[in-house]
Design a protein around this motif. Structure first.
Motif, PDB file in Angstrom:
ATOM      1  N   ARG A 191      68.856  95.930  84.163  1.00 48.22           N
ATOM      2  CA  ARG A 191      68.183  97.202  83.941  1.00 48.22           C
ATOM      3  C   ARG A 191      68.250  97.539  82.462  1.00 48.22           C
ATOM      4  NH1 ARG A 191      72.116  98.026  87.525  1.00 48.22           N
ATOM      5  NH2 ARG A 191      73.181  99.415  86.050  1.00 48.22           N
ATOM      6  N   ARG A 192      67.565  98.614  82.090  1.00 49.97           N
ATOM      7  CA  ARG A 192      67.586  99.043  80.691  1.00 49.97           C
ATOM      8  C   ARG A 192      69.005  99.318  80.211  1.00 49.97           C
ATOM      9  NH1 ARG A 192      64.362 100.769  76.810  1.00 49.97           N
ATOM     10  NH2 ARG A 192      62.541 100.344  78.102  1.00 49.97           N
ATOM     11  N   ASP A 193      69.842  99.899  81.092  1.00 58.98           N
ATOM     12  CA  ASP A 193      71.199 100.249  80.667  1.00 58.98           C
ATOM     13  C   ASP A 193      72.159  99.067  80.705  1.00 58.98           C
ATOM     14  OD1 ASP A 193      71.295 100.028  83.396  1.00 58.98           O
ATOM     15  OD2 ASP A 193      72.369 101.903  83.749  1.00 58.98           O
ATOM     16  N   THR A 194      71.664  97.880  81.105  1.00 55.72           N
ATOM     17  CA  THR A 194      72.521  96.687  81.082  1.00 55.72           C
ATOM     18  C   THR A 194      71.976  95.633  80.111  1.00 55.72           C
ATOM     19  OG1 THR A 194      71.331  95.668  82.953  1.00 55.72           O
ATOM     20  CG2 THR A 194      73.224  97.069  83.474  1.00 55.72           C
ATOM     21  N   LYS A 195      71.124  96.057  79.192  1.00 59.89           N
ATOM     22  CA  LYS A 195      70.467  95.110  78.296  1.00 59.89           C
ATOM     23  C   LYS A 195      71.426  94.420  77.328  1.00 59.89           C
ATOM     24  CE  LYS A 195      69.099  98.875  75.176  1.00 59.89           C
ATOM     25  NZ  LYS A 195      67.948  99.658  74.658  1.00 59.89           N
ATOM     26  N   TYR A 196      72.624  94.995  77.152  1.00 62.89           N
ATOM     27  CA  TYR A 196      73.620  94.355  76.284  1.00 62.89           C
ATOM     28  C   TYR A 196      74.635  93.523  77.084  1.00 62.89           C
ATOM     29  CZ  TYR A 196      71.933  97.465  72.575  1.00 62.89           C
ATOM     30  OH  TYR A 196      71.142  98.127  71.649  1.00 62.89           O
ATOM     31  N   ASP A 197      74.536  93.592  78.401  1.00 59.47           N
ATOM     32  CA  ASP A 197      75.508  92.890  79.262  1.00 59.47           C
ATOM     33  C   ASP A 197      75.030  91.469  79.534  1.00 59.47           C
ATOM     34  OD1 ASP A 197      76.835  95.301  79.297  1.00 59.47           O
ATOM     35  OD2 ASP A 197      76.037  95.895  81.256  1.00 59.47           O
ATOM     36  N   SER A 198      74.992  90.664  78.509  1.00 58.00           N
ATOM     37  CA  SER A 198      74.514  89.298  78.661  1.00 58.00           C
ATOM     38  C   SER A 198      75.040  88.460  77.502  1.00 58.00           C
ATOM     39  CB  SER A 198      72.973  89.289  78.697  1.00 58.00           C
ATOM     40  OG  SER A 198      72.493  88.015  79.051  1.00 58.00           O
ATOM     41  N   SER A 199      74.382  87.356  77.240  1.00 55.71           N
ATOM     42  CA  SER A 199      74.809  86.459  76.170  1.00 55.71           C
ATOM     43  C   SER A 199      73.621  85.628  75.718  1.00 55.71           C
ATOM     44  CB  SER A 199      75.921  85.528  76.655  1.00 55.71           C
ATOM     45  OG  SER A 199      75.412  84.647  77.646  1.00 55.71           O
ATOM     46  N   MET A 200      73.748  84.967  74.585  1.00 50.99           N
ATOM     47  CA  MET A 200      72.684  84.080  74.116  1.00 50.99           C
ATOM     48  C   MET A 200      72.574  82.848  75.014  1.00 50.99           C
ATOM     49  SD  MET A 200      71.094  85.581  71.758  1.00 50.99           S
ATOM     50  CE  MET A 200      70.044  84.207  71.298  1.00 50.99           C
ATOM     51  N   GLU A 201      73.654  82.515  75.703  1.00 56.22           N
ATOM     52  CA  GLU A 201      73.586  81.435  76.681  1.00 56.22           C
ATOM     53  C   GLU A 201      72.662  81.830  77.839  1.00 56.22           C
ATOM     54  OE1 GLU A 201      77.522  80.864  74.549  1.00 56.22           O
ATOM     55  OE2 GLU A 201      76.284  82.529  75.227  1.00 56.22           O
ATOM     56  N   GLN A 202      72.744  83.094  78.260  1.00 51.44           N
ATOM     57  CA  GLN A 202      71.874  83.572  79.334  1.00 51.44           C
ATOM     58  C   GLN A 202      70.419  83.607  78.883  1.00 51.44           C
ATOM     59  OE1 GLN A 202      72.238  84.049  82.455  1.00 51.44           O
ATOM     60  NE2 GLN A 202      70.257  85.039  82.890  1.00 51.44           N
ATOM     61  N   VAL A 203      70.179  83.944  77.617  1.00 53.04           N
ATOM     62  CA  VAL A 203      68.817  83.912  77.075  1.00 53.04           C
ATOM     63  C   VAL A 203      68.249  82.496  77.198  1.00 53.04           C
ATOM     64  CG1 VAL A 203      67.446  84.136  74.958  1.00 53.04           C
ATOM     65  CG2 VAL A 203      69.152  85.873  75.532  1.00 53.04           C
ATOM     66  N   ALA A 204      69.050  81.512  76.853  1.00 52.22           N
ATOM     67  CA  ALA A 204      68.609  80.115  76.982  1.00 52.22           C
ATOM     68  C   ALA A 204      68.350  79.761  78.438  1.00 52.22           C
ATOM     69  CB  ALA A 204      69.660  79.189  76.381  1.00 52.22           C
ATOM     70  N   HIS A 205      69.165  80.288  79.338  1.00 50.49           N
ATOM     71  CA  HIS A 205      68.989  80.010  80.766  1.00 50.49           C
ATOM     72  C   HIS A 205      67.657  80.557  81.275  1.00 50.49           C
ATOM     73  CE1 HIS A 205      69.938  79.438  84.996  1.00 50.49           C
ATOM     74  NE2 HIS A 205      69.682  80.721  85.213  1.00 50.49           N
ATOM     75  N   VAL A 206      67.268  81.738  80.807  1.00 45.30           N
ATOM     76  CA  VAL A 206      65.980  82.316  81.205  1.00 45.30           C
ATOM     77  C   VAL A 206      64.835  81.403  80.785  1.00 45.30           C
ATOM     78  CG1 VAL A 206      64.390  84.244  80.819  1.00 45.30           C
ATOM     79  CG2 VAL A 206      66.819  84.694  81.219  1.00 45.30           C
ATOM     80  N   ILE A 207      64.933  80.857  79.579  1.00 43.31           N
ATOM     81  CA  ILE A 207      63.893  79.943  79.108  1.00 43.31           C
ATOM     82  C   ILE A 207      63.853  78.684  79.958  1.00 43.31           C
ATOM     83  CG2 ILE A 207      63.332  78.374  77.201  1.00 43.31           C
ATOM     84  CD1 ILE A 207      63.961  80.623  75.293  1.00 43.31           C
ATOM     85  N   ASP A 208      65.015  78.144  80.270  1.00 51.38           N
ATOM     86  CA  ASP A 208      65.071  76.952  81.127  1.00 51.38           C
ATOM     87  C   ASP A 208      64.449  77.220  82.493  1.00 51.38           C
ATOM     88  OD1 ASP A 208      66.248  74.885  79.613  1.00 51.38           O
ATOM     89  OD2 ASP A 208      68.223  75.808  79.807  1.00 51.38           O
ATOM     90  N   THR A 209      64.639  78.425  82.983  1.00 54.61           N
ATOM     91  CA  THR A 209      64.207  78.773  84.338  1.00 54.61           C
ATOM     92  C   THR A 209      62.717  79.056  84.444  1.00 54.61           C
ATOM     93  OG1 THR A 209      66.402  79.718  84.778  1.00 54.61           O
ATOM     94  CG2 THR A 209      64.608  80.340  86.281  1.00 54.61           C
ATOM     95  N   TYR A 210      62.152  79.745  83.463  1.00 57.79           N
ATOM     96  CA  TYR A 210      60.803  80.278  83.624  1.00 57.79           C
ATOM     97  C   TYR A 210      59.726  79.658  82.733  1.00 57.79           C
ATOM     98  CZ  TYR A 210      63.003  84.006  86.327  1.00 57.79           C
ATOM     99  OH  TYR A 210      63.703  84.714  87.271  1.00 57.79           O
ATOM    100  N   CYS A 211      60.084  79.078  81.599  1.00 64.15           N
ATOM    101  CA  CYS A 211      59.063  78.607  80.667  1.00 64.15           C
ATOM    102  C   CYS A 211      58.398  77.318  81.153  1.00 64.15           C
ATOM    103  CB  CYS A 211      59.657  78.386  79.279  1.00 64.15           C
ATOM    104  SG  CYS A 211      60.015  79.925  78.409  1.00 64.15           S
ATOM    105  N   THR A 212      57.125  77.182  80.832  1.00 65.09           N
ATOM    106  CA  THR A 212      56.379  75.989  81.226  1.00 65.09           C
ATOM    107  C   THR A 212      56.916  74.753  80.522  1.00 65.09           C
ATOM    108  OG1 THR A 212      54.420  77.378  81.520  1.00 65.09           O
ATOM    109  CG2 THR A 212      54.071  74.990  81.426  1.00 65.09           C
ATOM    110  N   PHE A 213      57.210  74.893  79.234  1.00 59.66           N
ATOM    111  CA  PHE A 213      57.767  73.789  78.439  1.00 59.66           C
ATOM    112  C   PHE A 213      59.047  74.279  77.762  1.00 59.66           C
ATOM    113  CE2 PHE A 213      53.097  73.153  78.403  1.00 59.66           C
ATOM    114  CZ  PHE A 213      53.047  71.951  79.112  1.00 59.66           C
TER     115      PHE A 213
END
Length: 315
Positions: free
Chosen positions: A152-174
């Motif tokens: 949610r908006r109030d949890t936007k800091y509750d993550s990591s750059m590793e999780q950002v990479a995971h989102v790309i692995d999960t959803y991006c076409t390439f």
């Protein structure tokens, strides 16, 4: 001669260069000052907040470009541009964001058309074209990483750059292509001192059936903004989302050895190419900062920060 607040090239006459005006519209011959001063713009942003589809900490207005009239018109809905006036607390954020987005473009990062427009009181407001709109009423599929991570908006800091990479692995076409873009953008934000890259400042966009990183947005040197208020550099965090569990004192080992090589799986050849792009851009960045509309004390903070961060990476 003055500098164009869109392209940063010298203007023989007027506030905006012909090239800058053409970036907004091929039919635009002039761009008038906004009819509101900074205080009035902030008040309008509060009044219209419930009617608009743009949110965030900075006050924002939705505006439509009236090419025939040579002006930005404030609207409740349907604006193709976002306008950010001067902030009440942090000085010169529009100038800061304007030049930082320009630096990103110089580094080869995809950014929307953006720049500065003069207000009724002579102050600058920042504008940026929305990349999630097309045509008269069309929308482009865009989702930020907070949505994609189930947050949610109030949890936007509750993550990591590793999780950002995971989102790309999960959803991006390439994913392999997008992880190179992510690495460059991550290093860019570290170098310029943008320590507010939380999950909502990363988005994916679907274009021509391909899911990829959306154009960069909300890029500014928050570190310079804090330094302008007298904060100590040593007291500030360097990233919003931790890398290898760290938000401070990040170095080459964290960014290159761990994040680029181990987590993103980038080859040394790709890493060197990203490094070369940023190193080649650095002298031009310093020129643009010194030619920018940011006050002189903040320009010194900005160029000094760049020097320290490049040194941290051994570049």
């Amino acid at each position: 001669m003055s500098r164009c607040p869109i392209t940063y090239e010298l203007c023989a006459e007027g506030v905006y260069s012909p090239a800058g005006l053409r970036m907004l519209s091929p039919n635009l011959q002039r761009l008038n000052d906004l009819p509101y001063d900074a205080r009035q713009q902030r008040r309008e942003a509060v009044v219209r907040a419930g009617k608009m589809s743009i949110q965030g900490v900075q006050p924002k207005l939705s505006v439509r470009l009236n090419a025939k009239g040579g002006a930005f018109d404030v609207v409740d809905r349907g604006g193709r541009f976002v306008l950010k006036p001067q902030h009440e607390v942090y000085p010169n954020l529009p100038e800061n964001e304007g030049v930082t987005m320009h630096l990103a473009k110089l580094a080869g990062i995809e950014v929307p058309v953006s720049g500065l427009v003069r207000s009724a009181d002579g102050s600058w407001s920042y504008f940026v074209r929305r990349f999630d709109r097309v045509g008269h009423k069309g929308k482009v599929a865009v989702e930020d990483f907070a949505q994609l991570s189930g947050g949610r908006r109030d949890t936007k800091y509750d993550s990591s750059m590793e999780q950002v990479a995971h989102v790309i692995d999960t959803y991006c076409t390439f994913p392999a292509v997008e992880k190179v873009k992510l690495f460059k953008r991550s290093l860019f934000n570290f170098l310029v001192g943008n320590e507010d890259m939380h999950l909502k400042n990363f988005s994916l966009i679907t274009r021509q059936g391909k899911v990829e990183l959306a154009p960069a947005y909300d890029y500014l040197s928050t570190t310079v903004a804090y330094l302008a208020l007298g904060e100590s550099l040593e007291a500030l965090e360097e990233v919003a989302l931790p890398v290898q569990g760290k938000k401070r004192r990040l170095d080459r080992e964290n960014w290159i050895d761990y994040y680029a090589e181990e987590r993103l799986g980038l080859t040394s050849r790709v890493i060197d190419r990203v490094r070369d792009d940023l190193v080649r851009a650095a002298p031009v960045w310093r020129e643009r900062i010194n030619d920018s509309f940011v006050p002189s004390d903040q320009r010194k903070h900005y160029t000094g920060l760049l020097g320290k961060r490049f040194a941290t990476l051994g570049w």
